[in-house]
Design a protein around this motif. Sequence first.
Motif, PDB file in Angstrom:
ATOM      1  N   HIS A  69       1.290  -1.238   0.200  1.00 47.85           N
ATOM      2  CA  HIS A  69       0.382  -0.055  -0.198  1.00 47.85           C
ATOM      3  C   HIS A  69       0.660   1.355   0.134  1.00 47.85           C
ATOM      4  O   HIS A  69       1.171   1.867  -0.502  1.00 47.85           O
ATOM      5  CB  HIS A  69      -1.190  -0.374   1.321  1.00 47.85           C
ATOM      6  N   ASP A  72      -7.222   2.872  -1.177  1.00 45.82           N
ATOM      7  CA  ASP A  72      -6.646   2.004  -1.786  1.00 45.82           C
ATOM      8  C   ASP A  72      -6.229   2.543  -3.098  1.00 45.82           C
ATOM      9  O   ASP A  72      -7.040   2.853  -4.381  1.00 45.82           O
ATOM     10  CB  ASP A  72      -7.549   1.026  -2.009  1.00 45.82           C
ATOM     11  N   ARG A 106      -4.493   1.779  -6.566  1.00 49.07           N
ATOM     12  CA  ARG A 106      -4.570   0.279  -7.010  1.00 49.07           C
ATOM     13  C   ARG A 106      -3.667   0.698  -8.754  1.00 49.07           C
ATOM     14  O   ARG A 106      -3.947   1.950  -9.471  1.00 49.07           O
ATOM     15  CB  ARG A 106      -6.036  -0.048  -7.583  1.00 49.07           C
TER      16      ARG A 106
END
Length: 219
Positions: free
Chosen positions: A60, A146, A148
Amino acid sequence: VSWDGKAGAVVARREVRIGAILLQAKPLSGNVRERVQQVVCEAIVKDGPSMLSFSDEVQHMQRRIAFVATRHPELELPAVDTQAICEGAREWGPFFVGKAATVAELKKIDLREVVWSRLTYQQQQTVERLAPTHVVVPTGSRIRLDYRIGTAAPVLRVRLQECFGMVDPPQADGQPVLMELLSPGFKPVQLTTDLHSFWQTAYFDVRKELRRRYPKHSW
């Protein structure tokens, strides 16, 4: 002093040989810590991904930094992908390897600290500002953004009800995040970067379906 890939550990021993014939071997005594660290770092450069723990939290952080680096090349952020971290072991290893001499011990290294240390203090502050880790929604819940690979904006997966009172979506680097609005059962019901428009239009159709599926909830 060498790295034994099969054993997953450093081997330090004194050997007596005639050519390739091993006559005697015994553990190497004395302070060889510096040499052990050097051998470990070289092994990480070669086989790093299997020797270190690239956890979800580490990945992350890597994606957050990559998000900023892609949008702001002028910041000259260093590469912090898995390959780059392993190849840079000779630089960061002496500060983080410590007494680790086995794969099990190396996997205990907090790679978030390693990744973060590759940035200057100024770069760290910029990443924190442009790519926040979490967003606080109206209910007070702290939801992780998040980041991505391949998406233009980070994604906020949050239950729709927790967004009541939120007029516009949060932002990352000055642009709206992609909101993946979920049902009370955490099933996706809508994707949007224009929350204001969603409340005015699509929400009424979504509400009909949610009322049917979750009649005990207030919509």
